[in-house]
Design a protein around this motif. Structure first.
Motif, short mmCIF file in Angstrom:
data_model
loop_
_atom_site.label_atom_id
_atom_site.label_comp_id
_atom_site.label_asym_id
_atom_site.label_seq_id
_atom_site.Cartn_x
_atom_site.Cartn_y
_atom_site.Cartn_z
N THR A 20 10.27 12.05 4.73
CA THR A 20 11.12 11.06 5.42
C THR A 20 10.30 9.82 5.77
N GLY A 21 10.93 8.66 5.69
CA GLY A 21 10.26 7.45 6.16
C GLY A 21 10.22 6.34 5.13
N SER A 22 9.55 5.26 5.52
CA SER A 22 9.55 4.06 4.67
C SER A 22 8.66 4.22 3.44
N THR A 23 7.65 5.06 3.50
CA THR A 23 6.81 5.28 2.32
C THR A 23 7.55 6.18 1.33
N VAL A 24 8.22 7.18 1.88
CA VAL A 24 9.02 8.08 1.04
C VAL A 24 10.19 7.32 0.40
N SER A 62 -3.97 1.83 6.92
CA SER A 62 -4.10 1.71 8.38
C SER A 62 -3.95 3.06 9.08
N LYS A 63 -3.40 4.04 8.36
CA LYS A 63 -3.11 5.34 8.99
C LYS A 63 -4.26 6.33 8.90
N TYR A 64 -5.30 5.97 8.13
CA TYR A 64 -6.43 6.88 7.98
C TYR A 64 -7.42 6.58 9.11
N GLU A 96 0.84 -1.21 0.00
CA GLU A 96 0.00 0.00 0.00
C GLU A 96 0.88 1.26 0.00
N LYS A 97 1.99 1.20 0.72
CA LYS A 97 2.92 2.33 0.72
C LYS A 97 3.49 2.54 -0.68
N LEU A 98 3.84 1.44 -1.32
CA LEU A 98 4.39 1.51 -2.68
C LEU A 98 3.36 2.10 -3.65
N GLY A 158 6.13 12.61 12.57
CA GLY A 158 7.29 12.65 13.46
C GLY A 158 7.66 11.31 14.03
N GLY A 159 6.96 10.26 13.59
CA GLY A 159 7.32 8.91 14.02
C GLY A 159 8.78 8.62 13.71
N GLY A 160 9.25 9.20 12.61
CA GLY A 160 10.65 9.01 12.23
C GLY A 160 11.56 10.11 12.77
N GLY A 161 10.97 11.03 13.55
CA GLY A 161 11.77 12.04 14.23
C GLY A 161 12.09 13.28 13.40
N ALA A 162 11.54 13.37 12.20
CA ALA A 162 11.93 14.48 11.31
C ALA A 162 10.89 15.61 11.29
N LEU A 163 10.04 15.68 12.34
CA LEU A 163 8.90 16.60 12.29
C LEU A 163 9.26 18.06 12.06
N LEU A 164 10.38 18.50 12.65
CA LEU A 164 10.71 19.93 12.55
C LEU A 164 11.03 20.32 11.10
N PHE A 165 11.94 19.60 10.48
CA PHE A 165 12.31 19.94 9.11
C PHE A 165 11.14 19.64 8.15
N GLU A 166 10.35 18.62 8.50
CA GLU A 166 9.19 18.30 7.65
C GLU A 166 8.18 19.44 7.69
N LYS A 167 7.97 20.02 8.88
CA LYS A 167 6.97 21.10 8.97
C LYS A 167 7.48 22.37 8.31
N ALA A 169 3.03 10.11 6.64
CA ALA A 169 2.39 10.59 7.86
C ALA A 169 2.11 9.37 8.74
N ASP A 170 1.90 9.62 10.02
CA ASP A 170 1.65 8.51 10.94
C ASP A 170 0.17 8.27 11.17
N GLU A 171 -0.60 9.36 11.15
CA GLU A 171 -2.07 9.25 11.24
C GLU A 171 -2.65 10.44 10.48
C1 5RP Z 1 8.97 11.09 9.91
C2 5RP Z 1 7.55 11.08 9.54
C3 5RP Z 1 7.10 10.02 8.59
O1 5RP Z 1 6.56 10.64 7.48
C4 5RP Z 1 6.07 9.16 9.25
O2 5RP Z 1 6.65 8.63 10.43
C5 5RP Z 1 5.63 8.03 8.34
O3 5RP Z 1 6.65 7.12 8.17
P1 5RP Z 1 6.49 5.79 7.33
O4 5RP Z 1 6.26 6.18 5.90
O5 5RP Z 1 7.79 5.06 7.56
O6 5RP Z 1 5.33 5.00 7.89
O7 5RP Z 1 6.75 11.87 9.96
O8 5RP Z 1 9.25 12.07 10.85
#
Ligand code: 5RP
Length: 224
Positions: free
Chosen positions: A27-31, A121-123, A5-7, A96-105, A84-86
Motif C-alpha cells: 500500500t502507498g505511493s511507491t506501490v 530518504s527512508k534508509y 526514486e520511488k518510481l 503503517g504511515g498509510g494505516g495498512a500495517l495489519l493487513f501488510e504484516k 516502508a516508512d523507515e
Molecule cells: C502503508 C505503509 C506504506 O508502505 C508506507 O507508509 C510507505 O508509503 P509510501 O510509499 O507512500 O511512502 O506502510 O501502511
C-alpha cells in the motif's frame, strides 16, 4: 526527486516477478508505481494472481484492470512487494504511515519473499524519527493512550479532520514519536503484549530484500 526514486525502486522490483506467481501488493505511493506498471504488463500477457493489503490498493488495482484474489483463497504468496516508512541497516522497518500495517504484516508473514521499495530518504541508521503506528481497538483506547504517554512515547491519535482515523478493520491508530528506537524487537514485543493492541508498525525480520531508489539508480540490500 523523491517521486522519481520511488518510481525507480518500483520498476526495479518488477524484475523479481515471474509469470504464474501469486503476488502480494502493498500500500502507498511507491506501490502506486508498481501497480500501474503491473497493470501494463498484465495487459501485455503477464499471468499473475494478486492479493491486496488494503482497500486503497484493491481500488487502485481494480481500477487499472487487475483482478484481486481474496488472500484466503490462495495456497501461497510467492512474493509481496510493499513500501516502508523507515528501514534500518538490519532491514527492520517502520510501516503503517498509510494505516495498512495489519493487513501488510499478515500478508508479509504469509509470503515466501518480501521486498520493500523505498526512496533514499527512508534508509536510516536508527528507527524512530518516523512516528510508530500502533493499531488499537477503539474499546478502551484512551487508556492505551495514557499508558503510552506515561511511558514517554509522545502518543498522538491519528485523525482525519476532527474524526479518529479508522483502519480497514475499523480500528484506531495511535502514532508514537519515540525518535530513537534502540531495540526494535524488544519494543515490538513490549507493545504487542498490551491488551487492546492489534498490531504495531515495527516490522522486524520480515523484509528479505530492500530496493532503494537513488537519484538515477537503485541499490539492492539483502538480508544476510
Ligand atoms: C502503508 C505503509 C506504506 O508502505 C508506507 O507508509 C510507505 O508509503 P509510501 O510509499 O507512500 O511512502 O506502510 O501502511
Amino acid at each position: 526527486m523523491i517521486m522519481n526514486e520511488k518510481l525507480l525502486a518500483a520498476e526495479k522490483s518488477i524484475e523479481f516477478i515471474r509469470n504464474g506467481m501469486t503476488v502480494g501488493l502493498g500500500t502507498g505511493s511507491t506501490v502506486y508505481f508498481l501497480v500501474s506498471k503491473l497493470a501494463e504488463l498484465i495487459k501485455q500477457g503477464l499471468n499473475l494472481k494478486c492479493v491486496s493489503t488494503s482497500k486503497q490498493t484493491t481500488k487502485l488495482a481494480k481500477g487499472l484492470g487487475i483482478e484481486i484474489t481474496d488472500i484466503n483463497l490462495v495456497d501461497k504468496i510467492h512474493l509481496t512487494i510493499d513500501g516502508a516508512d523507515e528501514v534500518d541497516p538490519n532491514l527492520n522497518g517502520i510501516k503503517g504511515g498509510g494505516g495498512a500495517l495489519l493487513f501488510e504484516k499478515v500478508t508479509a508473514a504469509a509470503s515466501e519473499k518480501v521486498i520493500w521499495i523505498i526512496d533514499s530518504s527512508k534508509y536510516v541508521k536508527l528507527l524512530g524519527k518516523f512516528p510508530l503506528p500502533v493499531e488499537v481497538i477503539p474499546f478502551g483506547s484512551n487508556h492505551l493512550f495514557k499508558r503510552f504517554f506515561e511511558a514517554g512515547y509522545n502518543p498522538a491519535v491519528r485523525k482525519i479532520g476532527k474524526e479518529n482515523y479508522l483502519t480497514d478493520s475499523g480500528n484506531e491508530i495511535i502514532d508514537l514519536q519515540i525518535n530513537k528506537i534502540q531495540d526494535s524487537v524488544k519494543l515490538e514485543n513490549e507493545i504487542k503484549l498490551i491488551p487492546g493492541v492489534v498490531e504495531v508498525g515495527l516490522f522486524n525480520n520480515i523484509a528479505d530484500t530492500v530496493i532503494i531508489g537513488r537519484e538515477n539508480s537503485t541499490e539492492i540490500l539483502n538480508r544476510i
